[in-house]
Write an enzyme that holds these catalytic residues in place. Structure first.
Site, PDB file in Angstrom:
ATOM      1  CG  ASN A  72      -0.355   0.010   2.317  1.00  0.00           C
ATOM      2  OD1 ASN A  72       0.646  -0.298   2.526  1.00  0.00           O
ATOM      3  ND2 ASN A  72      -0.912   0.354   3.411  1.00  0.00           N
ATOM      4  CE  LYS A  91       8.583 -10.702   0.418  1.00  0.00           C
ATOM      5  NZ  LYS A  91       7.002 -10.418  -0.037  1.00  0.00           N
ATOM      6  N   GLY A 112       2.538  -5.078   7.807  1.00  0.00           N
ATOM      7  CA  GLY A 112       1.472  -5.973   6.948  1.00  0.00           C
ATOM      8  C   GLY A 112       0.817  -6.140   7.413  1.00  0.00           C
ATOM      9  CB  SER A 113      -1.674  -8.809   7.431  1.00  0.00           C
ATOM     10  OG  SER A 113      -0.754 -10.016   7.319  1.00  0.00           O
ATOM     11  CB  VAL A 123       2.176 -12.056   7.770  1.00  0.00           C
ATOM     12  CG1 VAL A 123       4.012 -11.794   7.587  1.00  0.00           C
ATOM     13  CG2 VAL A 123       1.620 -12.125   7.013  1.00  0.00           C
ATOM     14  N   GLY A 124       2.860 -10.758  10.638  1.00  0.00           N
ATOM     15  CA  GLY A 124       3.316 -10.042  12.171  1.00  0.00           C
ATOM     16  C   GLY A 124       4.139 -10.571  13.647  1.00  0.00           C
ATOM     17  CD  GLU A 155       4.770   0.114  13.550  1.00  0.00           C
ATOM     18  OE1 GLU A 155       3.347   0.595  13.394  1.00  0.00           O
ATOM     19  OE2 GLU A 155       5.737   0.889  13.823  1.00  0.00           O
ATOM     20  CB  CYS A 198      -2.204   0.414   8.650  1.00  0.00           C
ATOM     21  SG  CYS A 198      -0.759   1.006   8.762  1.00  0.00           S
ATOM     22  CD  GLN A 225      -7.680  -6.234   1.003  1.00  0.00           C
ATOM     23  OE1 GLN A 225      -6.832  -6.311   0.922  1.00  0.00           O
ATOM     24  NE2 GLN A 225      -8.560  -5.342   1.381  1.00  0.00           N
ATOM     25  CD  GLU A 227      -5.712  -3.052   9.043  1.00  0.00           C
ATOM     26  OE1 GLU A 227      -5.233  -4.220   8.996  1.00  0.00           O
ATOM     27  OE2 GLU A 227      -5.420  -2.299   8.881  1.00  0.00           O
ATOM     28  CD  GLU A 241       8.273   1.428  10.357  1.00  0.00           C
ATOM     29  OE1 GLU A 241       9.510   0.742   9.705  1.00  0.00           O
ATOM     30  OE2 GLU A 241       7.152   0.496  10.294  1.00  0.00           O
TER      31      GLU A 241
HETATM   32  C1  UN1 Z   1       0.316   7.270   6.588  1.00  0.00           C
HETATM   33  O1  UN1 Z   1      -1.011   6.957   6.714  1.00  0.00           O
HETATM   34  O2  UN1 Z   1       0.261   8.247   5.775  1.00  0.00           O
HETATM   35  O3  UN1 Z   1       0.647   0.544   5.993  1.00  0.00           O
HETATM   36  C2  UN1 Z   1       1.184   6.218   6.551  1.00  0.00           C
HETATM   37  C3  UN1 Z   1       0.622   1.511   6.181  1.00  0.00           C
HETATM   38  C4  UN1 Z   1       0.858   2.399   7.661  1.00  0.00           C
HETATM   39  C5  UN1 Z   1       1.480   3.402   6.884  1.00  0.00           C
HETATM   40  C6  UN1 Z   1       0.573   4.818   7.016  1.00  0.00           C
HETATM   41  N1  UN1 Z   1       2.139   1.862   7.962  1.00  0.00           N
HETATM   42  O4  UN1 Z   1      -0.413   2.282   6.115  1.00  0.00           O
END
Ligand code: UN1
Length: 476
Positions: free
Chosen positions: A147, A170, A223-224, A227-228, A245, A279, A326, A378, A457
């Site tokens: 994304n 990756k 990611g999800s 998986v995380g 994240e 996210c 999706q 989500e 991050e």
């Molecule tokens: C944003 O909202 O500008 O995967 C960043 C995502 C987040 C990044 C969002 N790690 O949507």
């Protein structure tokens, strides 16, 4: 074919991935080499081989390389923005903005490379001195989602390199194009061979082999949650550092005293821009009773004015969903919401456009309860719910009643409520009178509960993951 990048060489593969444009499934962006397990092993070995040279590089060398990368990304933001919009489906202005953000991230971390200072602390013992400084952790594996196909690889790779680590990237299987373009720029930035490697392919094969490789000292993943969780277990087993994240189910609270247009703009941006594929998206709109009906009427009017179409076409507000899987997931959640008794006030249908793509109308549910699946899981698409509450206290309780905790927002003109909310919202980021999505590149990013794991991050907080502290005692 766009090749893998391992040990400073471009390497083709017998298996290729066709990168399809979600706005126009007849358009293949390009073909990309798929890595084998042996390629992953070679990439990690190359990164290990480059570690000695890169970890002992000077701050100036790191600055020069990262600044070069940032400058070129910024210079080519229109072209790379088109590539991003074409492979991922966010609109051209959104995509160009994301590319610019990637360039700025490299510039920021170029600066951090020369600001990597430590501390000198007098010892409690006479005649002893203590110095505390940061060193790289080693080879880092960066596993990134589709994304934000250039911003997220950048906000992981830039701090990794700034602090002297070497990298194996990756990218998501669905969006190799931006990662490949990034690798191509990196290949000309003056880094030692092997300091940055690109392996493309499926997470379940290439990502898994990478995360399991004992030469990898740390894994940064976006990611999800499923998986995380499995990456965290693998890393715990061999005591590798991990940073995750994951998802969000972000609340945007709208209070009676909110400026209606501020609230509607924040909600529409947060819920539907980038096709809701963030996210940080606002998927739960928690609205107090006194403004509820006016808010719902105004947001529906605004949603109706949004143009869903080809990401590259001028005037498009909402691009397509990233792929058929999706899209089916989103439509499935629309059905779930209806079955749960929520009222589908607008959208939630597949759309046909001149070109064949994965289009759907932004969906808005009203009369929803926070216990419904559409408000707990989500969705990762342009689907949002309104939850009516009686007052601020109930709004805060509902906002925090979620397994996630990435962002949360409040629209209010009351300093009292804004200030209480920012203290008590159980999330890593809080937005007041702003969308829950769309963050700055120079400050910490991350969440609580099921949204994040490990240190933050971006910004100066990125040093926590990409360095390890050494405490050095000297008796001169
Ligand atoms: C944003 O909202 O500008 O995967 C960043 C995502 C987040 C990044 C969002 N790690 O949507």
């Amino acid at each position: 074919m766009k090749a893998l990048y391992i040990s400073g060489e471009w390497k083709e593969s017998g298996t290729v991935y066709r990168n399809i444009n979600p706005s126009d499934t007849g358009d293949c962006v390009d073909t990309y080499a798929v890595a084998s397990a042996a390629d992953v092993t070679a990439a990690v070995a190359a990164a290990q081989g480059a570690l000695g040279e890169w970890s002992s590089s000077t701050p100036q060398q790191r600055f020069t390389a990262l600044d070069f990368i940032g400058t070129e990304i910024l210079d080519r933001k229109e072209e790379l923005g088109r590539l991003l919009a074409r492979e991922e489906g966010k609109t051209l202005p959104e995509a160009t903005g994301e590319v610019a953000r990637a360039g700025q991230i490299f510039k920021f971390f170029a600066g951090e490379a020369v600001r990597n200072s430590g501390e000198h602390i007098p010892s409690v013992r006479p005649g002893v001195e203590v110095d505390v400084f940061r060193q790289p952790i080693g080879v880092v594996a960066l596993v990134t989602p589709w994304n934000f196909p250039i911003a997220i690889p950048s906000w992981k790779a830039a701090p990794a390199l700034a602090f002297g680590n070497t990298v194996v990237l990756k990218p998501a299987e669905l969006t190799p194009g931006c990662a490949w373009a990034l690798a191509e720029i990196v290949s000309r930035s003056g880094l030692p061979k092997g300091a940055f490697n690109l392996v493309m392919g499926k997470g379940s094969v290439v990502g898994d082999a990478l995360v399991r490789n004992s030469g990898v000292a740390g894994v940064s993943f976006t990611g999800s949650i499923e998986v995380g969780r499995s990456i965290a277990k693998t890393c715990a087993d061999r005591l590798a550092k991990v940073q995750l994240e994951m998802g969000g189910k972000n609340p945007l609270v709208v209070l009676d005293d909110a400026d209606l247009s501020v609230a509607v703009n924040a909600a529409v941006n947060g819920a539907y821009f980038s096709t809701g594929q963030r996210c940080t998206a606002s998927s739960r709109l928690i609205v107090t009773a006194g403004i509820h009906d006016r808010f719902v009427a105004a947001i529906v009017e605004k949603i109706r004015s949004l143009k869903v179409d080809d990401a590259l076409a001028p005037g498009t507000d909402i691009g397509p969903v990233v792929d058929e899987t999706q899209l089916q997931k989103n439509l499935g959640y629309v059905e779930t919401g209806k079955k749960e008794g929520a009222k589908l006030l607008h959208g939630g249908e597949r759309l046909k456009r001149v070109k064949t793509g994965y289009y759907m109308t932004p969906a808005l549910f009203t009369e929803t309860g926070n216990a419904m699946r559409i408000n707990r899981e989500e969705i990762f698409g342009p689907v949002a719910s309104v939850i009516r509450v009686k007052d601020y206290d109930e709004a805060l309780a509902v906002a925090n009643d979620t397994p996630f905790g990435l962002t949360s927002g409040i629209c209010t003109t009351s300093l009292k409520y804004a200030s209480h909310f920012r203290t008590h919202a159980d999330s890593g980021m809080v937005m007041i009178n702003l969308p829950t999505a769309g963050v700055d590149y120079h400050v910490p990013f991350g969440g609580r509960k099921g949204s994040s794991y490990g240190s933050r991050e971006q910004g100066r907080a990125a040093a926590e993951f990409y360095t390890t502290v050494k405490t050095c005692y000297t008796a001169p």
